[in-house]
Design an enzyme around this catalytic site. Structure first.
Site, mmCIF file in Angstrom:
data_model
loop_
_atom_site.group_PDB
_atom_site.id
_atom_site.type_symbol
_atom_site.label_atom_id
_atom_site.label_comp_id
_atom_site.label_asym_id
_atom_site.label_seq_id
_atom_site.Cartn_x
_atom_site.Cartn_y
_atom_site.Cartn_z
ATOM 1 C CG LEU A 227 15.050 28.066 15.099
ATOM 2 C CD1 LEU A 227 15.084 26.748 14.390
ATOM 3 C CD2 LEU A 227 13.731 28.239 15.824
ATOM 4 C CB ALA B 70 10.823 28.809 21.561
ATOM 5 C CB THR C 297 11.190 27.587 26.498
ATOM 6 O OG1 THR C 297 11.926 26.378 26.662
ATOM 7 C CG2 THR C 297 10.461 27.567 25.162
ATOM 8 C CB THR D 134 4.849 33.645 25.177
ATOM 9 O OG1 THR D 134 4.656 33.747 26.576
ATOM 10 C CG2 THR D 134 5.792 34.747 24.742
ATOM 11 C CG ASP D 135 1.375 34.012 28.944
ATOM 12 O OD1 ASP D 135 2.254 33.313 28.390
ATOM 13 O OD2 ASP D 135 1.183 33.978 30.175
ATOM 14 C CE1 TYR E 72 10.295 32.074 25.849
ATOM 15 C CE2 TYR E 72 8.566 33.138 27.122
ATOM 16 C CZ TYR E 72 8.966 32.169 26.226
ATOM 17 O OH TYR E 72 8.032 31.304 25.712
ATOM 18 C CE LYS F 198 8.053 32.503 21.743
ATOM 19 N NZ LYS F 198 8.347 31.314 20.895
HETATM 20 N N1 LIG Z 1 5.985 26.230 28.020
HETATM 21 C C1 LIG Z 1 5.183 27.257 28.233
HETATM 22 O O1 LIG Z 1 4.613 27.438 29.322
HETATM 23 C C2 LIG Z 1 4.891 28.232 27.115
HETATM 24 C C3 LIG Z 1 4.045 29.327 27.377
HETATM 25 C C4 LIG Z 1 3.775 30.216 26.350
HETATM 26 C C5 LIG Z 1 4.330 30.026 25.104
HETATM 27 N N2 LIG Z 1 5.158 28.975 24.889
HETATM 28 C C6 LIG Z 1 5.737 28.801 23.539
HETATM 29 O O2 LIG Z 1 5.217 27.593 23.014
HETATM 30 C C7 LIG Z 1 6.177 27.012 22.112
HETATM 31 C C8 LIG Z 1 6.397 25.560 22.483
HETATM 32 O O3 LIG Z 1 6.901 25.537 23.796
HETATM 33 P P1 LIG Z 1 7.221 24.193 24.564
HETATM 34 O O4 LIG Z 1 6.601 24.304 25.901
HETATM 35 O O5 LIG Z 1 6.936 23.038 23.693
HETATM 36 O O6 LIG Z 1 8.800 24.365 24.745
HETATM 37 P P2 LIG Z 1 9.872 23.317 25.202
HETATM 38 O O7 LIG Z 1 9.236 22.104 25.762
HETATM 39 O O8 LIG Z 1 10.863 24.072 26.019
HETATM 40 O O9 LIG Z 1 10.539 22.905 23.820
HETATM 41 C C9 LIG Z 1 11.276 23.807 23.068
HETATM 42 C C10 LIG Z 1 11.960 23.041 21.980
HETATM 43 O O10 LIG Z 1 12.755 23.975 21.252
HETATM 44 C C11 LIG Z 1 13.973 23.344 20.964
HETATM 45 N N3 LIG Z 1 15.039 24.305 20.767
HETATM 46 C C12 LIG Z 1 15.573 25.161 21.668
HETATM 47 N N4 LIG Z 1 16.576 25.837 21.105
HETATM 48 C C13 LIG Z 1 16.668 25.392 19.833
HETATM 49 C C14 LIG Z 1 17.522 25.700 18.752
HETATM 50 N N5 LIG Z 1 18.509 26.587 18.876
HETATM 51 N N6 LIG Z 1 17.335 25.070 17.572
HETATM 52 C C15 LIG Z 1 16.355 24.141 17.434
HETATM 53 N N7 LIG Z 1 15.544 23.794 18.420
HETATM 54 C C16 LIG Z 1 15.695 24.411 19.606
HETATM 55 C C17 LIG Z 1 14.274 22.480 22.173
HETATM 56 O O11 LIG Z 1 15.206 21.515 21.792
HETATM 57 P P3 LIG Z 1 15.948 20.571 22.854
HETATM 58 O O12 LIG Z 1 14.897 19.549 23.229
HETATM 59 O O13 LIG Z 1 17.068 20.012 22.091
HETATM 60 O O14 LIG Z 1 16.344 21.437 23.992
HETATM 61 C C18 LIG Z 1 12.897 21.940 22.477
HETATM 62 O O15 LIG Z 1 12.648 20.762 21.753
HETATM 63 C C19 LIG Z 1 7.410 27.894 22.198
HETATM 64 O O16 LIG Z 1 7.367 28.838 21.153
HETATM 65 C C20 LIG Z 1 7.247 28.630 23.506
HETATM 66 O O17 LIG Z 1 7.906 29.881 23.493
HETATM 67 C C21 LIG Z 1 5.451 28.052 25.861
#
Ligand SMILES: NC(=O)c1ccc[n+]([C@@H]2O[C@H](COP(=O)([O-])OP(=O)(O)OC[C@H]3O[C@@H](n4cnc5c(N)ncnc54)[C@H](OP(=O)(O)O)[C@@H]3O)[C@@H](O)[C@H]2O)c1
Length: 292
Positions: A42, A65, A67, A106-107, A130, A134
């Site tokens: 991405l 994302a 993140t 996200t919030d 960030y 988003k």
């Molecule tokens: N974590 C939170 O507290 C939180 C809160 C609110 C919203 N969200 C949203 O929820 C969603 C899922 O979050 P999550 O917690 O599962 O995040 P995460 O554990 O950080 O995982 C993000 C994933 O995105 C992949 N990624 C990052 N850059 C990329 C790129 N350029 N191309 C392809 N893949 C890429 C990462 O790959 P790698 O494994 O290779 O790094 C990882 O697998 C996201 O949209 C995030 O913004 C998260």
């Protein structure tokens, strides 16, 4: 008859991994393709269109994302390409083939100054890069593909990946005392619960009960990070003294919203999905972590 194909990005992240865990139990109804950055990067918006030449999903679930909230303050270009520009292009390509897009937000699109739960109509005003990237991703998704569901979630954790629950458990092993901020209020979300919710939404769309637009999803309940840490210690059986501190005592490059609670009633109403309490999600996650 061929089954609907669901593409899921971010297979190594918390949410993508949780969907991967349940995919096998759904194989009678759906085909899945899970992608990592080696399959679809991405940060390279130019790689989106060629992906859709090869793969024609019925559903595109974007869990990938950028993140790293603090790093995004410096890394603006990478965060924008990943969280906004590519999401807009994914939406454009989904629209061309009538694929449905579910993308996670996200919030952090809110400024944190609220005093009651944010509805999907509450004015957004991100206070860090960030959140801004988003928020742009949401708008580019919704404006480029009519069949888009944006799910805003908060405080996500899982047995897999990096998150507050695992960090706390690790620190609690090493230290007798910890300081945790008590003036940021929100709702934790078990990635396992969110994964099931996404599948239920897809099943509902398959049955002709589709609703598009912005939805909020978190586990039920409102707590501070300090409250969450206390519960993690209790559930994890850790004997660590936890002290509440104000955010001002724990400065970070990116500002965090103080009040992050979202009203999830639209999702409950439109999709008939019940929210489970945050304590249940935490209990399940810690039980899995302790059994590993
Ligand atoms: N974590 C939170 O507290 C939180 C809160 C609110 C919203 N969200 C949203 O929820 C969603 C899922 O979050 P999550 O917690 O599962 O995040 P995460 O554990 O950080 O995982 C993000 C994933 O995105 C992949 N990624 C990052 N850059 C990329 C790129 N350029 N191309 C392809 N893949 C890429 C990462 O790959 P790698 O494994 O290779 O790094 C990882 O697998 C996201 O949209 C995030 O913004 C998260």
């Amino acid at each position: 008859m061929s089954k609907p194909l669901i593409v899921v990005t971010g297979k190594n992240g918390q949410l993508g991994w949780e969907i991967l865990q349940i995919a096998d139990s759904l194989k009678e109804s759906f085909d899945f393709l899970f992608t990592g950055r080696e399959d679809l990067d991405l940060s390279r918006p130019e790689s989106i269109a060629p992906f859709f030449v090869k793969i024609k999903p019925d559903y595109f679930v974007n869990c990938a994302a950028y993140t790293a909230v603090d790093k995004a303050e410096q890394d603006n270009e990478l965060a924008y390409k990943t969280n906004a520009e590519s999401v807009g292009l994914i939406a454009q390509n989904c629209a061309k083939i009538h694929a449905k897009l579910i993308t996670i937000s996200t919030d952090y699109v809110f400024d944190g100054n609220g005093v009651s739960p944010y509805t999907t109509d509450t004015k957004t005003r991100p206070i860090n890069y960030y959140g801004y990237s988003k928020w742009m991703g949401e708008q580019l998704a919704l404006s480029n593909c009519a069949e888009t569901v944006v799910i805003r979630t908060s405080w996500v954790y899982s047995e897999h990946g990096n998150n507050f629950v695992k960090t706390m458990l690790r620190l609690m092993n090493d230290r007798p005392e910890l300081n945790v901020v008590s003036d940021q209020i929100g709702s934790p979300t078990s990635a396992a619960d969110l994964a099931l919710t996404i599948i239920k939404m897809i099943e509902s769309i398959e049955l002709g009960r589709a609703h598009y637009g912005i939805y909020h999803y978190s586990n039920a309940g409102v707590i501070s990070w300090y409250d969450f840490a206390i519960a993690i210690a209790k559930e994890g059986g850790k004997n660590c003294k936890i002290h509440p501190i104000p955010s001002s005592a724990y400065p970070t490059p990116a500002k965090r919203p103080g009040y992050s609670v979202m009203d999830c009633s639209k999702l409950v109403r439109d999709y008939g999905i019940e929210l489970s309490n945050w304590e249940i999600g935490l209990k399940n996650c810690i039980a899995k972590l302790l059994s590993n």
